[in-house]
Design a protein around this motif. Structure first.
Motif, short mmCIF file in Angstrom:
data_model
loop_
_atom_site.label_atom_id
_atom_site.label_comp_id
_atom_site.label_asym_id
_atom_site.label_seq_id
_atom_site.Cartn_x
_atom_site.Cartn_y
_atom_site.Cartn_z
N LYS A 1 2.21 96.61 -4.45
CA LYS A 1 3.76 97.01 -4.71
C LYS A 1 4.18 98.19 -3.93
N LEU A 2 5.47 98.13 -3.48
CA LEU A 2 5.63 99.47 -2.55
C LEU A 2 5.97 100.69 -3.25
N SER A 3 5.81 101.90 -2.63
CA SER A 3 6.24 103.24 -3.32
C SER A 3 7.64 103.21 -2.85
N GLY A 4 8.36 104.31 -3.56
CA GLY A 4 9.81 104.56 -3.30
C GLY A 4 9.98 104.99 -1.93
N LEU A 5 9.07 105.60 -1.15
CA LEU A 5 9.30 106.16 0.20
C LEU A 5 9.23 104.59 1.17
N GLN A 6 8.41 103.99 0.75
CA GLN A 6 8.24 102.70 1.53
C GLN A 6 9.44 101.70 1.47
N LYS A 7 10.11 101.77 0.13
CA LYS A 7 11.34 101.10 -0.07
C LYS A 7 12.54 101.63 0.87
N GLU A 8 12.51 103.00 0.73
CA GLU A 8 13.73 103.50 1.59
C GLU A 8 13.37 103.15 3.07
N VAL A 9 12.28 103.21 3.42
CA VAL A 9 12.14 103.11 5.00
C VAL A 9 12.50 101.71 5.38
N GLY A 11 14.53 99.69 3.58
CA GLY A 11 16.09 99.52 3.70
C GLY A 11 16.78 100.20 4.54
N LEU A 12 16.12 101.38 5.32
CA LEU A 12 16.74 102.13 6.19
C LEU A 12 16.68 101.04 7.66
N TYR A 13 15.46 100.39 7.80
CA TYR A 13 15.18 99.40 8.82
C TYR A 13 16.23 98.28 8.67
N ARG A 14 16.58 97.74 7.59
CA ARG A 14 17.34 96.76 7.20
C ARG A 14 18.93 97.23 7.77
N THR A 15 19.26 98.48 7.34
CA THR A 15 20.34 99.06 7.81
C THR A 15 20.72 99.01 9.23
N LEU A 16 19.60 99.60 10.04
CA LEU A 16 19.66 99.87 11.26
C LEU A 16 19.98 98.37 12.13
N LEU A 17 18.97 97.44 11.46
CA LEU A 17 19.18 96.17 12.26
C LEU A 17 20.57 95.50 12.03
N ARG A 18 21.22 95.69 10.75
CA ARG A 18 22.59 95.33 10.53
C ARG A 18 23.44 95.85 11.45
N ALA A 19 23.44 97.36 11.69
CA ALA A 19 24.57 98.05 12.40
C ALA A 19 24.27 97.72 13.96
N ALA A 20 23.01 97.19 14.29
CA ALA A 20 22.87 96.65 15.66
C ALA A 20 23.45 95.61 15.84
N ALA A 21 23.31 94.53 14.94
CA ALA A 21 23.87 93.12 14.99
C ALA A 21 25.33 93.26 15.09
N LYS A 22 26.01 94.25 14.37
CA LYS A 22 27.44 94.39 14.39
C LYS A 22 27.93 94.78 15.66
#
Length: 94
Positions: A1-9, A11-22
């Motif tokens: 199970k992931l902690s809150g901070l791990q989930k944030e990281v 999510g941030l990684y996924r956002t970064l990859l989406r922005a880079a793909a765009k």
């Protein structure tokens, strides 16, 4: 199970990859020149994120939070229309 901070990281990684793909899709003619070297914005973002992650211990919360704020700033920079390539030799369009 992931902690809150791990989930944030993650999510941030996924956002970064989406922005880079765009950004890669928006600058397709320019990024096709870089594709031969596998030097797209997505590959750079993935590599840089993992490199930064390897430098921090999981228990060092202050550094993790600092790196997260830095990444959020990089995402905002990447989303700016004048930025063509991040991490390459050209960062801002003339």
């Amino acid at each position: 199970k992931l902690s809150g901070l791990q989930k944030e990281v993650l999510g941030l990684y996924r956002t970064l990859l989406r922005a880079a793909a765009k950004k890669d899709n928006a600058t397709k003619p320019f990024s096709q020149q870089l594709d031969t070297q596998n030097n797209t914005t997505v590959s750079y973002a993935r590599t840089e994120f993992r490199k930064q992650a390897m430098q921090v211990k999981r228990s060092d919360f202050k550094t993790v939070e600092y790196k997260m704020r830095h990444c959020q700033k990089q995402i905002k920079l990447l989303q700016m229309p004048g930025v063509k390539v991040v991490g390459g030799t050209t960062s801002i369009a003339d």
